[in-house]
Design an enzyme around this catalytic site. Structure first.
Site, PDB file in Angstrom:
ATOM      1  N   GLU A 322       1.135  -1.690  -0.150  1.00  0.00           N
ATOM      2  CA  GLU A 322       0.141   0.196  -0.194  1.00  0.00           C
ATOM      3  C   GLU A 322       0.920   1.309  -0.488  1.00  0.00           C
ATOM      4  OE1 GLU A 322      -0.426  -1.009   4.315  1.00  0.00           O
ATOM      5  OE2 GLU A 322      -0.700  -2.660   3.276  1.00  0.00           O
ATOM      6  N   ASN A 323       1.622   1.123   0.310  1.00  0.00           N
ATOM      7  CA  ASN A 323       3.068   2.732  -0.155  1.00  0.00           C
ATOM      8  C   ASN A 323       3.227   2.599  -1.840  1.00  0.00           C
ATOM      9  OD1 ASN A 323       4.021   0.118   0.516  1.00  0.00           O
ATOM     10  ND2 ASN A 323       6.517   0.947   0.267  1.00  0.00           N
TER      11      ASN A 323
END
Length: 383
Positions: A322-323
């Site tokens: 998710e980064n």
């Protein structure tokens, strides 16, 4: 019938060019007490470290800081926390910052905890002029119903609590309303800038930086390189100059790695597993049975990250972090680690051929929009 020889006049305006400053202290000199700052970075990856140090040295106080987290005690926003310059943090988690936790629990700091995907979308909405939006995340929790502690008093009682969110149902599903976030200044970190002010980010150091830039009245960017116009191809620009107001070139970047994680040598012997390790492996192996060939999967931090070790050899699973990473690869070999390439657990990783990088707002849009087939999260208990 006459013929009219009309000449078309095009209206043009002088482009607003970004201003290049000689130093970080000059670029932040007009940030005043009580300012609201949007600060890029994910952990220590992609943080505007030079601008943060310069802001610390100004002594400005009463800051509301919007950032995914607050760095660590001796780096990133942790420097401003230690100096008691931040009044309120709007972030998704406390992270590895003991001073952050201490100030919050002792009533010295206001903390508005926001789910990470919601935080990214609130910033994206702020930059797009959208005042609010509805999301299913947080429905039925204290985020929806209100009462989450923002500030404690000296007696450990809640002095400021979160307000309830408006709820509505769309297509049979319940949602809550979240308001957009905007700020007075954005402090961001990029890899390259051209003389027009167009920016390029490197690997997963993009994260929250573009969303913060777009949502601020004034965006201050620090970069590693400044190149001439035309050096960056138009299609390679990650953040157009229209969002960037000030630029400084930093030097001697430290780029600390929070969790240096390396591949085990091919001839290395596995360490003897403890009882706890055996239980963890059983859990992870069972979770890995949910993988199917060709699926896109998001792995949360902690045990879920280990599930990638148990993907069968004849199966392809596209792992999303998710980064801002799709095509998550194995841990790097010693000496090949890159501080700008980490996973959601802030561990050093690699990217597979055919992978892609993107910002945090797009990453969570993939998940929220149903484009990711499976998400594996870790928790201590479940009712």
């Amino acid at each position: 019938m006459g013929v009219c020889d009309a000449r078309r006049t095009l209206s043009t305006s002088t482009p607003r060019l970004a201003t290049f400053y000689e130093s970080a202290p000059e670029a932040v000199a007009d940030i005043r007490d009580g300012s609201k700052l949007l600060v890029g970075g994910f952990g220590l990856c992609g943080i505007p470290e030079k601008l943060i140090v310069a802001l610390r040295d100004t002594g400005v106080r009463g800051i509301t800081a919007v950032s995914n987290n607050a760095g660590v005690d001796d780096c990133g926003l942790g420097l401003l926390l230690r100096n008691h310059q931040i009044k309120r943090m709007v972030s998704s988690y406390v992270g590895e910052n003991e001073e952050f936790a201490r100030q919050y629990l002792s009533g010295e700091l206001e903390v508005e905890l926001t789910p990470q995907g919601t935080l990214a979308e609130r910033l994206r909405a702020g930059g797009a002029g959208v005042p609010a939006f509805f999301t299913a995340t947080g429905y039925g929790t204290m985020i929806h119903e209100g009462g989450a502690p923002i500030k404690y008093n000296a007696q450990q009682e809640i002095e400021i609590a979160s307000q309830p969110r408006e709820a509505r149902r769309f297509n049979g599903r319940d949602y809550i309303m979240e308001e957009a976030i905007t700020g007075d200044f954005a402090l961001i970190k990029a890899w390259k800038a051209d003389r027009m002010g167009n920016l390029v980010f490197r690997s997963t150091a993009r994260n929250f930086n573009p969303a913060c830039a777009r949502a601020a009245k004034i965006c201050i960017a620090e970069v590693e390189e400044i190149v001439e116009n035309g050096t960056i191809a138009p299609g390679d620009v990650h953040l157009p100059s229209i969002y960037v107001d000030r630029i400084i070139r930093g030097e001697n970047y430290e780029k600390k790695i929070e969790r240096l994680t390396l591949a085990r040598p091919a001839n290395g012997e596995a360490a003897a597993a403890s009882g706890g390790d055996s239980i963890r492996e059983r859990i992870v192996r069972r979770a890995a049975l949910e993988f199917t060939d060709g699926m896109y999967a998001n792995l949360g931090i902690g045990m879920p990250m280990l599930a990638s070790n148990f993907i069968p050899q004849n199966m392809t699973v596209h792992l999303q972090s998710e980064n801002g990473l799709l095509g998550l690869g194995p841990f790097p070999e010693e000496g090949k680690q890159d501080a700008d390439l980490i996973n959601a657990g802030k561990e050093t990783v690699t990217i597979l051929p055919g992978g892609a990088y993107f910002g945090s707002d797009e990453s969570f849009a993939m998940i929220r929009g149903g484009h990711v087939d499976l998400t594996i999260l870790g928790a201590m208990q479940v009712s």
